[in-house]
Design a protein around this motif. Structure first.
Motif, PDB file in Angstrom:
ATOM      1  N   GLU A 224       0.803  -1.221   0.000  1.00 50.11           N
ATOM      2  CA  GLU A 224       0.000   0.000   0.000  1.00 50.11           C
ATOM      3  C   GLU A 224       0.841   1.279   0.000  1.00 50.11           C
ATOM      4  N   LEU A 227       0.877   3.429  -3.082  1.00 53.29           N
ATOM      5  CA  LEU A 227      -0.440   4.026  -3.348  1.00 53.29           C
ATOM      6  C   LEU A 227      -0.728   5.182  -2.397  1.00 53.29           C
ATOM      7  N   VAL A 228      -0.389   4.997  -1.105  1.00 56.77           N
ATOM      8  CA  VAL A 228      -0.552   6.091  -0.155  1.00 56.77           C
ATOM      9  C   VAL A 228       0.316   7.272  -0.584  1.00 56.77           C
ATOM     10  N   VAL A 231      -1.357   9.224  -3.332  1.00 60.02           N
ATOM     11  CA  VAL A 231      -2.422  10.118  -2.884  1.00 60.02           C
ATOM     12  C   VAL A 231      -1.830  11.452  -2.435  1.00 60.02           C
ATOM     13  N   TYR A 302      -5.858   8.463  -7.516  1.00 61.20           N
ATOM     14  CA  TYR A 302      -6.489   8.581  -6.207  1.00 61.20           C
ATOM     15  C   TYR A 302      -6.087   9.871  -5.473  1.00 61.20           C
ATOM     16  N   PHE A 305      -8.155   8.147   0.747  1.00 57.48           N
ATOM     17  CA  PHE A 305      -8.169   6.749   1.215  1.00 57.48           C
ATOM     18  C   PHE A 305      -8.726   6.718   2.635  1.00 57.48           C
ATOM     19  N   HIS A 313      -6.604  -0.229   3.312  1.00 58.96           N
ATOM     20  CA  HIS A 313      -7.332   0.992   3.009  1.00 58.96           C
ATOM     21  C   HIS A 313      -8.092   0.858   1.697  1.00 58.96           C
ATOM     22  N   PHE A 315      -9.135   3.107  -1.552  1.00 58.92           N
ATOM     23  CA  PHE A 315      -8.683   4.317  -2.238  1.00 58.92           C
ATOM     24  C   PHE A 315      -9.776   4.813  -3.185  1.00 58.92           C
ATOM     25  N   HIS A 322     -15.176   8.722  -1.863  1.00 57.66           N
ATOM     26  CA  HIS A 322     -14.541   8.659  -0.546  1.00 57.66           C
ATOM     27  C   HIS A 322     -15.589   8.698   0.564  1.00 57.66           C
TER      28      HIS A 322
END
Length: 334
Positions: A224, A227-228, A231, A302, A305, A313, A315, A322
């Motif tokens: 993750e 991806l975090v 964001v 994204y 999240f 999470h 996303f 969201h």
């Protein structure tokens, strides 16, 4: 002739006896001190101590052997005059030859400590304070003095020390371990900065550490992290606030575990619901994976999240998506 024969026999008997003593002496010192699985001895051999005191401590601990005899044999068959001070671990499976070799070569017992990513400097210092045979030299230092001792050039020590497993010998100082962690982080950070992608949203290695620390606190899942990071990169690119709970929590003195709306509305330098961009310092010690993710965010659409209550999470691209995820996973509303 008879006298000569007697003399020769006496000499031969003496030689045979000497050889027997020599062989039996070496054999004795080469045998395990105690063959069973007894508790090892931590031998604290300080300056001024003697080989004689070693033999006494070892024979008393393992309840085996005549210390005076062992000492005399060791003087004949091994080097017991050049022993190095230190803390040594002696177990019953070792021979006396092993013991003297270990002490003469200074092969001290080593301890390890794992400094975990995602924790703060104060949590690390509390952990170090509990370790055996580690000298606490940092407790009495204020932040400026500690930065000077470690050679830290950044304004805060938070985040600039690398989470890793470190080895130390007895009576090493906690300062030495923290200094090693700082030097290790400098190398990791330099490599990550050199290998950053064009999606990296920050302007300096220190900002990279700040972003990595937020990623570290937001997720513990390896897959993750990119991806975090994406964001936050997407938000920074369009001027959106990061709105990260962990940054807000870091700025709350004596946080009790309950993050409230009042907290989110309060303007502090760490409340990314109220400030633009990054907070002024890292908020925890980021690991290598989070630093790599900050330097190389995933390419994603994204901007949001939310925790899914299973450790991961969900996303989302839009605020509407969201909000639906928040209702489902946080408010239990389908």
């Amino acid at each position: 002739m008879k006298k000569r024969l007697i003399l020769a026999l006496l000499v031969a008997a003496f030689v045979v006896s000497a050889v027997a003593v020599f062989v039996s002496g070496r054999w004795y010192l080469s045998q395990p001190i105690q063959s069973d699985a007894s508790t090892p001895l931590l031998l604290d051999f300080r300056g001024g101590a003697t080989a004689r005191s070693v033999t006494i401590q070892v024979t008393e601990h393992f309840e085996k052997g005549n210390s005076a005899l062992i000492y005399r044999l060791s003087q004949v068959f091994d080097d017991v005059d050049h022993l190095q001070a230190g803390l040594y671990e002696i177990n019953g499976r070792q021979s006396w030859f092993d013991v003297w070799s270990m002490l003469s070569q200074g092969r001290e017992k080593t301890f390890t400590v794992t400094l975990v990513e995602g924790l703060t400097l104060e949590q690390w210092r509390a952990q170090l304070k509990q370790l055996p045979y580690l000298k606490d030299e940092s407790s009495e230092l204020d932040p400026a003095e500690l930065r000077q001792k470690l050679g830290v050039t950044e304004t805060s020590i938070e985040g600039v020390l690398l989470p890793e497993t470190y080895s130390y010998r007895a009576y090493t100082t906690d300062i030495a371990i923290l200094k090693q962690a700082y030097q290790s982080m400098q190398q990791v950070l330099e490599n990550a900065w050199q290998e950053r992608s064009d999606r990296c949203p920050v302007n300096s290695p220190y900002e990279l550490l700040i972003l990595a620390s937020i990623i570290e606190k937001e997720t513990g899942l390896a897959d993750e992290r990119p991806l975090v990071a994406s964001v936050f990169a997407n938000r920074l690119a369009v001027g959106m606030r990061l709105q990260s709970d962990p940054t807000t929590i870091y700025g709350i003195e004596n946080f009790d575990g309950n993050l409230t709306r009042t907290h989110l509305r309060e303007k502090t330098e760490y409340n990314t619901y109220r400030i633009n961009g990054l907070p002024p310092t890292p908020i925890a010690m980021p690991g290598k994976a989070s630093i790599k993710a900050a330097a190389n965010p995933a390419r994603s659409p994204y901007y949001y999240f939310v925790a899914d209550k299973s450790g991961g999470h969900v996303f989302s691209e839009t605020l509407e998506e969201h909000q639906q995820a928040v209702r489902r996973y946080q408010l239990n509303q389908e």
